[in-house]
Design a protein around this motif. Sequence first.
Motif, PDB file in Angstrom:
ATOM      1  N   HIS A  75     -10.072 -20.535 -15.306  1.00 32.14           N
ATOM      2  CA  HIS A  75     -10.767 -19.922 -14.172  1.00 32.14           C
ATOM      3  C   HIS A  75     -11.849 -18.955 -14.654  1.00 32.14           C
ATOM      4  O   HIS A  75     -12.892 -18.810 -14.016  1.00 32.14           O
ATOM      5  N   LEU A  76     -11.599 -18.295 -15.792  1.00 29.57           N
ATOM      6  CA  LEU A  76     -12.602 -17.398 -16.365  1.00 29.57           C
ATOM      7  C   LEU A  76     -13.734 -18.191 -17.004  1.00 29.57           C
ATOM      8  O   LEU A  76     -14.901 -17.786 -16.926  1.00 29.57           O
ATOM      9  N   VAL A  77     -13.395 -19.316 -17.651  1.00 31.19           N
ATOM     10  CA  VAL A  77     -14.418 -20.177 -18.246  1.00 31.19           C
ATOM     11  C   VAL A  77     -15.371 -20.678 -17.161  1.00 31.19           C
ATOM     12  O   VAL A  77     -16.597 -20.666 -17.320  1.00 31.19           O
ATOM     13  N   ARG A  78     -14.802 -21.103 -16.037  1.00 28.67           N
ATOM     14  CA  ARG A  78     -15.622 -21.690 -14.971  1.00 28.67           C
ATOM     15  C   ARG A  78     -16.612 -20.689 -14.382  1.00 28.67           C
ATOM     16  O   ARG A  78     -17.640 -21.085 -13.834  1.00 28.67           O
ATOM     17  N   ARG A  79     -16.309 -19.401 -14.482  1.00 29.11           N
ATOM     18  CA  ARG A  79     -17.238 -18.392 -13.983  1.00 29.11           C
ATOM     19  C   ARG A  79     -18.443 -18.217 -14.906  1.00 29.11           C
ATOM     20  O   ARG A  79     -19.453 -17.648 -14.485  1.00 29.11           O
ATOM     21  N   ARG A  80     -18.328 -18.702 -16.154  1.00 32.66           N
ATOM     22  CA  ARG A  80     -19.370 -18.458 -17.146  1.00 32.66           C
ATOM     23  C   ARG A  80     -20.160 -19.708 -17.512  1.00 32.66           C
ATOM     24  O   ARG A  80     -21.050 -19.634 -18.361  1.00 32.66           O
ATOM     25  N   ILE A  81     -19.830 -20.851 -16.919  1.00 28.15           N
ATOM     26  CA  ILE A  81     -20.462 -22.104 -17.329  1.00 28.15           C
ATOM     27  C   ILE A  81     -21.108 -22.825 -16.146  1.00 28.15           C
ATOM     28  O   ILE A  81     -20.846 -22.507 -14.988  1.00 28.15           O
ATOM     29  N   SER A  82     -21.936 -23.798 -16.498  1.00 27.83           N
ATOM     30  CA  SER A  82     -22.497 -24.731 -15.525  1.00 27.83           C
ATOM     31  C   SER A  82     -22.454 -26.114 -16.155  1.00 27.83           C
ATOM     32  O   SER A  82     -22.614 -26.257 -17.365  1.00 27.83           O
TER      33      SER A  82
END
Length: 317
Positions: A75-82
């Motif tokens: 969930h933290l990764v998804r906030r930082r990636i596209s």
Amino acid sequence: MADDLAIEATGLAKSYGKLKVLTGVDLRVAPGTVFSLLGPNGAGKTTAVRILATLMRPDAGTARVAGHDVVAQRHLVRRRISLTGQYAAVDGLQTGFENLRMMGRLSGLSRGAANHRAGELLERFGLTAAAHRRVGTYSGGMRRRLDLAAGLVGQPAVIFLDEPTTGLDLPSRQAMWEVIGGLVDAGVTVFLTTQYLEEADQLADRIAVVDHGRVVAEGSPAELKRRFGDQRLDLDLSSGDAWRAAFALLGDRVVQHDAERLTLGVTTDGSAAHVRSVLDEIDPHRSAVRRFSLHSATLDDVFLTLTASSSKEPAHV
């Protein structure tokens, strides 16, 4: 795992039933760079991207993206990636502005902030003039730029581009190259898979070549070309028999071949001594080779050399 890396993967493995797609992939990507993953169809590129983008769990191995574990902290990764895939995922019934405003609202921006961000991105990607046109009227290149802009609404630290210029003509691809270069200048890390080797040569700071689920070579484009054939000797043979004999004799040194045109491309160090040695080896009677020429090696040569045989050991340069 190193905290100063944008992406770090160790021993990634993934199978679908009995089919082993990844068999222990290691990757390390510095922040603010373009890293390109190359490989033939079925080599495992998209599977690697899906794991790193948290869309799939690995069977083995670990990975961190933007400082977070892709499994335990997805969930933290998804906030930082596209993630931008091969096909534009924008709404053709809405305008470009409406698409970006919608993405901003879904990302938690206020109405005013979403409007501002949409206008900012439309200008950045050269779409201001088409901002209030329905996306269904956009060209393929414009849709791809809008798709990439939509992925930047949340200002990600890492962008995964899975064959982002597939199907685009050369001018549209070059426009996308300029956009990607601008992202890196702004400090974004770009993880790129592509079927166009000149695209990787143009954009990538570092390249990994994957074949049969494992990395077989890694380095900068210039390093790979030096390591796997800094020069290429192109041979034009005099007959089918001469071509077949030369092809059999040269074996793994052949990086390009065309039986119909009776041509072969061979790796060489570019020296007169080595060129003369190759010619003497395949044409001792001076009748098999009609003409030859020497060229700088390309990533195509590197790619063909590395993926010609699955028995090669991984090489890092």
